[in-house]
Enzyme design. Structure first.
Site, PDB file in Angstrom:
ATOM      1  N   LYS A  37      26.307  15.815 -12.838  1.00 25.50           N
ATOM      2  CA  LYS A  37      26.337  17.237 -12.946  1.00 25.50           C
ATOM      3  C   LYS A  37      28.018  17.548 -13.012  1.00 25.50           C
ATOM      4  CE  LYS A  37      25.900  21.844 -13.450  1.00 25.50           C
ATOM      5  NZ  LYS A  37      25.416  22.438 -14.722  1.00 25.50           N
ATOM      6  N   SER A  38      28.490  18.337 -13.752  1.00 22.72           N
ATOM      7  CA  SER A  38      29.906  18.627 -13.826  1.00 22.72           C
ATOM      8  C   SER A  38      30.320  19.078 -12.201  1.00 22.72           C
ATOM      9  CB  SER A  38      30.333  19.788 -14.710  1.00 22.72           C
ATOM     10  OG  SER A  38      30.113  19.131 -15.984  1.00 22.72           O
ATOM     11  N   SER A  65      22.440  29.811 -18.145  1.00 22.25           N
ATOM     12  CA  SER A  65      23.924  30.096 -17.504  1.00 22.25           C
ATOM     13  C   SER A  65      23.654  29.686 -16.163  1.00 22.25           C
ATOM     14  CB  SER A  65      23.846  31.694 -17.995  1.00 22.25           C
ATOM     15  OG  SER A  65      25.141  32.002 -17.253  1.00 22.25           O
ATOM     16  N   MET A  66      23.717  28.524 -16.144  1.00 26.83           N
ATOM     17  CA  MET A  66      23.653  27.880 -14.376  1.00 26.83           C
ATOM     18  C   MET A  66      24.931  28.344 -13.860  1.00 26.83           C
ATOM     19  SD  MET A  66      20.733  26.569 -14.646  1.00 26.83           S
ATOM     20  CE  MET A  66      20.540  25.546 -13.118  1.00 26.83           C
ATOM     21  N   ASN A 127      34.433  17.455 -18.726  1.00 29.23           N
ATOM     22  CA  ASN A 127      33.786  18.671 -19.262  1.00 29.23           C
ATOM     23  C   ASN A 127      34.878  19.796 -19.523  1.00 29.23           C
ATOM     24  OD1 ASN A 127      32.116  20.745 -20.211  1.00 29.23           O
ATOM     25  ND2 ASN A 127      30.870  20.696 -18.380  1.00 29.23           N
ATOM     26  N   CYS A 130      32.309  23.989 -20.644  1.00 26.67           N
ATOM     27  CA  CYS A 130      31.228  24.939 -20.085  1.00 26.67           C
ATOM     28  C   CYS A 130      31.361  26.268 -20.446  1.00 26.67           C
ATOM     29  CB  CYS A 130      31.460  24.992 -18.593  1.00 26.67           C
ATOM     30  SG  CYS A 130      30.224  26.190 -17.813  1.00 26.67           S
ATOM     31  N   SER A 194      26.128  22.726 -24.776  1.00 23.01           N
ATOM     32  CA  SER A 194      25.090  23.700 -25.458  1.00 23.01           C
ATOM     33  C   SER A 194      25.870  24.657 -26.321  1.00 23.01           C
ATOM     34  CB  SER A 194      24.406  24.402 -24.198  1.00 23.01           C
ATOM     35  OG  SER A 194      25.360  24.844 -23.239  1.00 23.01           O
ATOM     36  N   GLY A 221      18.349  21.748 -26.895  1.00 22.33           N
ATOM     37  CA  GLY A 221      16.966  21.430 -27.401  1.00 22.33           C
ATOM     38  C   GLY A 221      17.175  21.376 -28.577  1.00 22.33           C
ATOM     39  N   GLY A 274      19.458  16.122 -22.674  1.00 21.56           N
ATOM     40  CA  GLY A 274      19.569  17.008 -21.912  1.00 21.56           C
ATOM     41  C   GLY A 274      18.219  18.003 -21.597  1.00 21.56           C
ATOM     42  N   THR A 275      17.747  18.574 -22.742  1.00 23.78           N
ATOM     43  CA  THR A 275      16.826  19.392 -22.580  1.00 23.78           C
ATOM     44  C   THR A 275      15.310  19.009 -22.359  1.00 23.78           C
ATOM     45  OG1 THR A 275      17.567  21.298 -23.564  1.00 23.78           O
ATOM     46  CG2 THR A 275      15.224  21.317 -23.700  1.00 23.78           C
TER      47      THR A 275
HETATM   48  C1  DHB Z   1      26.990  24.649 -17.155  1.00 29.44           C
HETATM   49  C2  DHB Z   1      26.477  24.661 -18.463  1.00 29.44           C
HETATM   50  C3  DHB Z   1      26.999  23.859 -19.318  1.00 29.44           C
HETATM   51  O1  DHB Z   1      26.430  23.650 -20.626  1.00 29.44           O
HETATM   52  C4  DHB Z   1      27.937  23.118 -18.946  1.00 29.44           C
HETATM   53  O2  DHB Z   1      28.513  22.317 -20.039  1.00 29.44           O
HETATM   54  C5  DHB Z   1      28.721  22.988 -17.849  1.00 29.44           C
HETATM   55  C6  DHB Z   1      28.121  23.957 -16.872  1.00 29.44           C
HETATM   56  C7  DHB Z   1      26.471  25.554 -16.202  1.00 29.44           C
HETATM   57  O3  DHB Z   1      26.477  27.054 -16.535  1.00 29.44           O
HETATM   58  O4  DHB Z   1      26.100  25.269 -15.171  1.00 29.44           O
END
Ligand code: DHB
Length: 314
Positions: A37-38, A65-66, A127, A130, A194, A221, A274-275
């Protein structure tokens, strides 16, 4: 410097790659590498929930929208040596985000990159795209991209990848970014992140499907496959034209082996998942790779290399 993966398939930075346990599961799978994860300078909880709709109506994809939930780079520096024990390349994804230390984004990338190289990562994936933070992604600003790449390439020897957003119908910006990349020793780009600024609505409740950012988030996806193929292909052609040795890694919309084959034909030399990985977990790498190998054999090819960029005009 090049990074070679076998098989040429990994997880995409995003789902199920935050904690040590999740990363170990990828390390034990058939994936050709482990992508984290970033990671950001400070640990992050991420955005308020609900922040992920894994299954959109019609099976078209996922919306998130993590907000970059992650352990913070110092934790990843500790767990990378342990992960390396599984014998596959560890690719550390790095992002910048607003931070209590007040470091400017370029300094965040630089500091994380130096520490993570020292921890033993095999490559860095910067990255720059985001979609879920308040600021416009650095990848939309050629000067910003240049500043980050200057700062990181100066200090780091391991291969560097750059995660890019879809540039869609902005050919001038695409060209400016692509030209900027030519000035640096980068190993690969990964495209696409995304699709930003997308929205879905739950009809049963008449609400938006996610809470942060007024419901807007990043789409992944099946719905984004043609967008990803276009980005892969135009970067591949651009790098060929300019004789740049930058590999294109294809990300976006792969749920069947045939989708991965399309990415390879468009110019990808590695694919990231990913998805589908979000939906099905670490068995997807084995299943997709078996299907890819079967397609190659049935069509008279003996390796992925033979079909990279081999799409024909009609
Ligand atoms: C998140 C979503 C992403 O598509 C990305 O590249 C980095 C972070 C996120 O919201 O965590």
């Amino acid at each position: 410097m090049e990074i070679k993966l076998y098989p040429p398939i990994t997880n995409a930075s995003g789902p199920h790659c935050v904690t040590y346990e999740e990363l170990e599961r990828i390390a034990r799978s058939a994936a050709g590498a482990v992508v984290t994860k970033s990671m950001t300078h400070c640990p992050r909880q991420g955005n308020p929930e609900p922040r992920l709709r894994a299954h959109l109506d019609g099976g078209i994809g996922s919306l998130n929208s993590m907000g970059l939930p992650n352990l913070g780079y110092q934790e990843y520096a500790k767990l990378i040596p342990k992960l390396k024990g599984f014998g596959k390349p560890i690719i550390a994804s790095i992002a910048s985000a607003p931070c209590a230390h007040g470091l400017p984004p370029v300094e965040q990338y630089r500091e994380i990159a130096v520490t993570i190289e020292r921890a033993g990562a095999d490559a860095l994936e910067l990255n720059l795209s985001c979609p879920n933070l308040e600021d416009v992604p650095i990848a939309m600003d050629p000067q910003g991209v240049r500043a980050v790449l200057q700062a990181v390439t100066r200090e780091v020897k391991i291969p560097i990848g750059v995660k890019l957003p879809p540039y869609n119908n902005t050919p001038k910006l695409f060209e400016e970014i692509a030209r900027t990349l030519l000035d640096f020793e980068i190993s690969y780009i990964a495209t696409i992140n995304s699709e930003p600024l997308t929205l879905d609505i739950d009809l049963a409740t008449r609400t938006k499907v996610i809470r942060p950012n007024e419901g807007f988030g990043g789409l992944g996806g099946p719905a984004v496959l043609p967008i990803a193929l276009a980005e892969v292909h135009r970067f591949y052609k651009f790098f060929q034209k300019h004789r740049a040795k930058i590999a294109v890694w294809g990300v976006g919309g792969i749920t069947r082996p045939e989708d991965a084959i399309k990415h390879f034909l468009a110019g990808a030399s590695v694919v990231q998942i990913g998805t589908l990985f979000l939906w099905e977990g670490p068995t997807v790498f084995e299943k997709l790779w078996a299907g890819i190998e079967q397609w190659l054999a049935e069509n008279g090819f003996s390796s992925v290399e033979e079909i990279i960029g081999a799409v024909r005009e009609i």
